[in-house]
Design an enzyme around this catalytic site. Structure first.
Site, short mmCIF file in Angstrom:
data_model
loop_
_atom_site.label_atom_id
_atom_site.label_comp_id
_atom_site.label_asym_id
_atom_site.label_seq_id
_atom_site.Cartn_x
_atom_site.Cartn_y
_atom_site.Cartn_z
N ASP A 128 0.83 -1.20 0.00
CA ASP A 128 0.00 0.00 0.00
C ASP A 128 0.87 1.25 0.00
O ASP A 128 1.62 1.49 0.94
CB ASP A 128 -0.91 0.00 1.22
CG ASP A 128 -1.89 1.17 1.22
OD1 ASP A 128 -2.15 1.72 0.13
OD2 ASP A 128 -2.38 1.54 2.29
N ASP B 54 -2.37 6.02 -6.51
CA ASP B 54 -2.75 4.89 -5.66
C ASP B 54 -2.66 3.57 -6.42
O ASP B 54 -3.58 3.20 -7.14
CB ASP B 54 -4.17 5.11 -5.14
CG ASP B 54 -4.59 4.03 -4.15
OD1 ASP B 54 -3.74 3.20 -3.79
OD2 ASP B 54 -5.76 4.02 -3.75
#
Length: 528
Positions: A118, A333
């Site tokens: 992440d 992202d």
């Protein structure tokens, strides 16, 4: 003659130091729905539980995962971008909820963990001395491995050390009764009552050098000391299999793994991601990107701090026509499948793309995208161009997502949705494919260049100016072993006597290169 030899020796040592500080470490990314993921993290009994790629069901699954991720983002207390549970509507059992995973080895002896990756969070945490964790047996998951997941036990690792409240990276120091206590951590998310909590420890992360996409043999591996969240208690979506074997945060904070690797002198403070057509790819720690790459600076949003990988788009262009008043701020992202734009900008971009499409509008059941079509052939539409400062441009050559053909017709959608946040968007993996995305934390900028991922030849970067020694990111006088005996922290080129597997910043190839150079120097000196 003596001075010439001394000069040659200085050059050899300097080059050896440059090589040491310019290392690359690589790890394979596993997309949870890729063919590789199906083969490596699924049981044979669940082979039909996931839809075929490019089917409507496949993209419904990804879109649902993004939706839940977006829902959690709105309530995040700590991270800017956080995990989603993923869809449970297609899988017949519990399923991983993240987008990309990689195997890592921690501790001595080493234990393997399949962690979610992440870029929107910072801490590396793994299930540890569990009080309340997600199940770790393979039979619980319909898309998990044929082997069980692991639980970390610091007392079973000879290289683990307590991470004290007195350390500057202990954000929960105010909750400690004494600076000599072990530092606690808690990561909270408002939505879904999702959290991970426990104690911070220090241990070894095992890495392998990478040279031109070839992983070198075990003699060239290194062991880097990092801070790890001993995740004793998880709640909410974490208990439902979002990241049952842990999560590696790649964010810009000092406590992230890239920060420790850089401070230990093992690599430049940067990493890159690339994605292949199967949606898997590679992560390269230490990669600064090629000289031909374009770039744009990261933005500071919260209290003049870098809270995530955020950039500013000056304008959105369709082909050679730039739309007015389309500037916005966006997250980069990699953990998100698709792309989201602020409502007003989304509308302008979508209408302009729609104007170039000569096809019948179509609504597909279960698909949330507004602009979908059906035609006898895939139309040619102009590229979407995101314009950044200094005239740098990120070009999305294929803005449409094409589904499998149905009865001779091609079905496709514009895979962009409103972000639900004014002035803030998010660029997902669907528009990163075909690029090597470089997260340059040293210069705080995003870089990108065309990439075929597995065919890329990633060259080790030049050492950063002035990085002749590496600051030790860990305590010098308060670091403790599990038995309570004080142990000196590991530094580049030196290990504590009781922890022989501590990290070293010297690769095997660097040492051999230095040895051969010294032999050459000796031979040259004998000729003078």
């Amino acid at each position: 003659m003596v001075s010439r030899s001394a000069f040659l020796l200085f050059c050899v040592l300097f080059l050896a130091t440059e090589e040491t500080l310019a290392s690359l470490f690589s790890s394979r990314l596993i997309h949870r729905f890729s063919d590789e993921g199906r083969a490596s993290i699924k049981t044979p009994s669940s082979s039909d539980s996931l839809p075929n790629k490019q089917s409507l069901e496949y993209y419904r699954l990804l879109a649902e995962s993004d939706f839940r991720r977006q829902r959690m983002n709105l309530g995040a207390k700590v991270q800017s971008l956080v995990p989603s549970e993923g869809s449970k509507t297609i899988s017949s059992g519990n399923d991983f909820g993240w987008l990309h995973y990689t195997w890592i080895d921690i501790g001595t002896p080493s234990v393997s963990f399949l962690v979610a990756l992440d870029t929107g969070s910072n801490l590396l945490w793994i299930p540890c001395n569990c009080v309340q964790c997600a199940p770790l047996t393979s039979t619980y998951y319909s898309s998990l491995a044929t082997k069980d997941l692991n639980e970390y036990n610091p007392s079973s690792s000879s290289t683990s050390k307590v991470f004290l409240c007195s350390h500057k990276l202990c954000d929960s120091a105010s909750d400690c009764e004494s600076p000599k206590e072990q530092c606690p951590y808690t990561v909270n998310y408002l939505s879904g009552n999702t959290s991970s909590s426990g104690l911070l420890v220090e241990d070894i992360l095992h890495l392998t050098y990478n040279t031109n996409n070839r992983l070198m043999n075990g003699s060239s591996s290194v062991k880097a000391r990092v801070v790890i969240g001993c995740g004793k208690k998880q709640s909410g979506d974490y208990l439902d299999g979002v990241a049952p074997d842990g999560l590696m945060g790649l964010g810009p904070a000092e406590i992230s793994v890239p920060s420790f690797l850089s401070k230990a002198g093992l690599m430049r403070n940067s990493f890159s991601l690339c994605f292949d057509e199967e949606d898997s790819g590679r992560i390269y720690f230490g990669d600064m990107g090629p000289s031909i790459q374009q770039s744009t600076p990261f933005l500071q949003l919260d209290n003049n701090k870098y809270s995530g990988y955020i950039v500013g788009v000056e304008a959105c262009c369709i082909g050679n026509s730039c739309l007015k008043q389309t500037s916005f701020t966006t997250f980069i992202d990699s953990g998100q499948s698709f792309t989201y734009l602020p409502e007003e900008i989304y509308r302008k971009v979508a209408l302009e793309i729609d104007r170039h499409i000569n096809a019948t509008s179509k609504n597909f059941e279960g698909v949330s995208w507004e602009y979908c079509y059906e035609s006898s052939a895939e139309p040619k539409v102009p590229a979407i161009k995101l314009k950044f400062s200094h005239n740098n441009t990120f070009v999305i050559h294929k803005p449409l997502f094409v589904f499998q053909q149905s009865q001779g017709l091609v079905q496709f959608c514009l895979p962009i949705s409103p972000s639900g946040q004014e002035g803030i968007g998010s660029i997902g993996q669907n528009y990163m494919r075909g690029y090597r995305m470089v997260f340059d934390r040293e210069n705080m900028k995003l870089g990108w260049s065309p990439s075929k991922c597995q065919e890329d030849k990633i060259e080790p970067p030049q050492a950063s100016p002035g990085s002749t020694s590496s600051p030790n990111p860990l305590p010098t006088d308060e670091q403790q072993s599990r038995g309570g005996h004080a142990v000196s922290p590991a530094i580049a080129g030196k290990t504590p006597s009781k922890t022989p597997s501590s990290s070293s910043s010297y690769s095997f190839s660097s040492i051999m290169r230095l040895f051969n150079s010294l032999l050459l120097l000796h031979w040259l000196a004998s000729l003078m």
